[in-house]
Write a protein that holds these residues in place. Structure first.
Motif, mmCIF file in Angstrom:
data_model
loop_
_atom_site.group_PDB
_atom_site.id
_atom_site.type_symbol
_atom_site.label_atom_id
_atom_site.label_comp_id
_atom_site.label_asym_id
_atom_site.label_seq_id
_atom_site.Cartn_x
_atom_site.Cartn_y
_atom_site.Cartn_z
ATOM 1 N N ARG A 10 0.818 -1.219 0.000
ATOM 2 C CA ARG A 10 0.000 0.000 0.000
ATOM 3 C C ARG A 10 0.849 1.265 0.000
ATOM 4 O O ARG A 10 0.534 2.223 -0.710
ATOM 5 C CB ARG A 10 -0.946 -0.015 1.204
ATOM 6 C CG ARG A 10 -1.964 -1.142 1.142
ATOM 7 C CD ARG A 10 -3.042 -0.983 2.189
ATOM 8 N NE ARG A 10 -3.924 -2.148 2.237
ATOM 9 C CZ ARG A 10 -5.105 -2.172 2.847
ATOM 10 N NH1 ARG A 10 -5.548 -1.088 3.473
ATOM 11 N NH2 ARG A 10 -5.836 -3.268 2.847
ATOM 12 N N ILE A 11 1.922 1.285 0.783
ATOM 13 C CA ILE A 11 2.715 2.514 0.821
ATOM 14 C C ILE A 11 3.513 2.690 -0.467
ATOM 15 O O ILE A 11 3.690 3.816 -0.941
ATOM 16 C CB ILE A 11 3.633 2.577 2.066
ATOM 17 C CG1 ILE A 11 4.696 1.489 2.051
ATOM 18 C CG2 ILE A 11 2.805 2.514 3.339
ATOM 19 C CD1 ILE A 11 5.672 1.593 3.219
ATOM 20 N N GLN A 12 3.978 1.590 -1.065
ATOM 21 C CA GLN A 12 4.711 1.723 -2.324
ATOM 22 C C GLN A 12 3.780 2.158 -3.453
ATOM 23 O O GLN A 12 4.204 2.856 -4.377
ATOM 24 C CB GLN A 12 5.411 0.411 -2.694
ATOM 25 C CG GLN A 12 6.547 0.021 -1.761
ATOM 26 C CD GLN A 12 7.755 0.947 -1.858
ATOM 27 O OE1 GLN A 12 7.712 2.022 -2.441
ATOM 28 N NE2 GLN A 12 8.855 0.532 -1.260
ATOM 29 N N ALA A 13 2.521 1.761 -3.394
ATOM 30 C CA ALA A 13 1.554 2.216 -4.394
ATOM 31 C C ALA A 13 1.255 3.699 -4.222
ATOM 32 O O ALA A 13 0.944 4.404 -5.185
ATOM 33 C CB ALA A 13 0.267 1.401 -4.287
ATOM 34 N N ASP A 14 1.355 4.179 -2.980
ATOM 35 C CA ASP A 14 1.076 5.586 -2.692
ATOM 36 C C ASP A 14 2.242 6.480 -3.111
ATOM 37 O O ASP A 14 2.057 7.508 -3.758
ATOM 38 C CB ASP A 14 0.802 5.751 -1.192
ATOM 39 C CG ASP A 14 0.389 7.162 -0.829
ATOM 40 O OD1 ASP A 14 -0.668 7.598 -1.305
ATOM 41 O OD2 ASP A 14 1.131 7.826 -0.079
ATOM 42 N N ARG A 15 3.475 6.071 -2.739
ATOM 43 C CA ARG A 15 4.668 6.863 -3.058
ATOM 44 C C ARG A 15 5.899 5.991 -2.840
ATOM 45 O O ARG A 15 6.051 5.416 -1.768
ATOM 46 C CB ARG A 15 4.741 8.100 -2.146
ATOM 47 C CG ARG A 15 6.014 8.912 -2.275
ATOM 48 C CD ARG A 15 5.935 10.185 -1.442
ATOM 49 N NE ARG A 15 5.743 9.935 -0.026
ATOM 50 C CZ ARG A 15 6.747 9.708 0.840
ATOM 51 N NH1 ARG A 15 7.998 9.683 0.419
ATOM 52 N NH2 ARG A 15 6.490 9.514 2.122
ATOM 53 N N PRO A 16 6.784 5.874 -3.830
ATOM 54 C CA PRO A 16 7.979 5.050 -3.639
ATOM 55 C C PRO A 16 8.822 5.549 -2.470
ATOM 56 O O PRO A 16 9.088 6.748 -2.351
ATOM 57 C CB PRO A 16 8.729 5.204 -4.966
ATOM 58 C CG PRO A 16 7.688 5.588 -5.961
ATOM 59 C CD PRO A 16 6.706 6.432 -5.195
ATOM 60 N N VAL A 17 9.240 4.630 -1.614
ATOM 61 C CA VAL A 17 10.041 4.976 -0.443
ATOM 62 C C VAL A 17 10.902 3.765 -0.083
ATOM 63 O O VAL A 17 10.467 2.622 -0.264
ATOM 64 C CB VAL A 17 9.122 5.365 0.749
ATOM 65 C CG1 VAL A 17 8.285 4.184 1.205
ATOM 66 C CG2 VAL A 17 9.921 5.935 1.910
#
Length: 225
Positions: A68-75
Motif C-alpha cells: 500500500r505505501i509503495q503504491a502511494d509513493r515510492p520509499v
C-alpha cells in the motif's frame, strides 16, 4: 542538511522504542506505528524518507503495508522478520521492500542499513546524467521517474536504482555479486536471490526482454529498439 524522517512500524513496543531511540540519536525524526492500518495512515500524512517495517503486525501484515505505501509513493523500506525464512524474504522484496534484517539484530547494524539505503537514493538522484533514454524508456534521475512509451511506470526505490545501474552500462554483463556491492552496498556477496527478485520485478513492469540473464554470472540490460 535536510531533516530525515523515518517511520518505524513495529507492534512490540520495546523494540519500537529502542529502534526509535537509536535513530533519534543518529539525527533522524522518528514516528512509530503499531499496526498495519495506522502505519498506512501515518505514512500518507508524514512524508517519510524511509520505513522500517515488521512483517508480523495486527490489522494486516507488513507485506500488505508495503504494497500500500509503495503504491502511494515510492520509499525505501527495511523489513524486519522474526525468522530467516527465504520465502517470506522473497515475498517481501517482491512487494517493494529494499532490504531486510532478521531478529534479533543489533541497533548498530540497523542504523548502518538505514544510512546505506538513504545514501543510495541520494546517489542515484544526483550522480551521472540527469536523464537516460533507452529506446522507448526514459529515465529521469533527478525526479526518479521512469516513462515507457509515454506511460509512467511505478518503481520502488531499489528497482529504480538497479535499473539506473544497468542502464548506465547497456549490454554489459554485471555479476550478481557486483550488483549487490554497488546497488545494495553489501560487500560479502551474500543475498544474490535479492538481485533475482528485483530483476523479476523490473521485467514484469518494463518487459520480459529488457534484462538478459547470463546463467551463472549475472544480468545485462538490452537496449529496446
Amino acid at each position: 542538511m535536510k531533516e530525515r524522517r523515518v517511520l518505524v512500524v513495529e507492534d512490540e513496543r520495546t523494540i519500537a522504542e529502542s529502534v526509535a531511540a537509536r535513530l533519534r540519536a543518529e539525527g533522524f525524526t522518528v514516528d512509530i506505528a503499531g499496526d498495519g492500518p495506522s502505519a498506512v495512515e501515518r505514512f500518507r500524512t508524514g512524508r517519510h524518507d524511509l520505513v522500517i517495517l515488521d512483517v508480523m503486525l495486527p490489522g494486516f501484515d507488513g507485506l500488505e503495508v508495503c504494497r500500500r505505501i509503495q503504491a502511494d509513493r515510492p520509499v525505501p523500506v527495511l523489513m524486519l522478520t522474526a525468522r530467516d525464512d527465504e520465502t517470506d524474504l522473497l515475498v517481501g522484496l517482491a512487494v517493494g521492500a529494499d532490504d531486510y534484517l532478521t531478529k534479533p539484530f543489533s541497533m548498530r547494524e540497523l542504523a548502518a542499513r538505514v544510512h546505506v539505503l538513504l545514501r543510495r537514493v541520494d546517489r542515484a538522484s544526483t550522480g551521472g546524467p540527469a536523464s537516460l533514454r533507452l529506446g522507448d524508456i526514459e529515465i529521469s534521475r533527478a525526479e526518479r521517474r521512469v516513462v515507457r512509451a509515454g506511460a509512467e511506470v511505478h518503481l520502488t526505490p531499489t528497482e529504480f536504482d538497479l535499473l539506473v545501474h544497468l542502464a548506465g552500462r547497456p549490454r554489459t554483463v554485471l555479476p550478481r555479486e557486483r550488483l549487490l556491492a554497488e546497488v545494495w552496498g553489501w560487500a560479502d556477496g551474500s543475498g544474490t536471490r535479492t538481485v533475482d527478485s528485483h530483476v523479476k520485478a523490473l521485467r514484469r513492469k518494463l518487459g520480459a526482454d529488457l534484462i538478459r540473464t547470463v546463467h551463472g554470472v549475472g544480468y545485462a540490460l538490452e537496449v529496446p529498439a
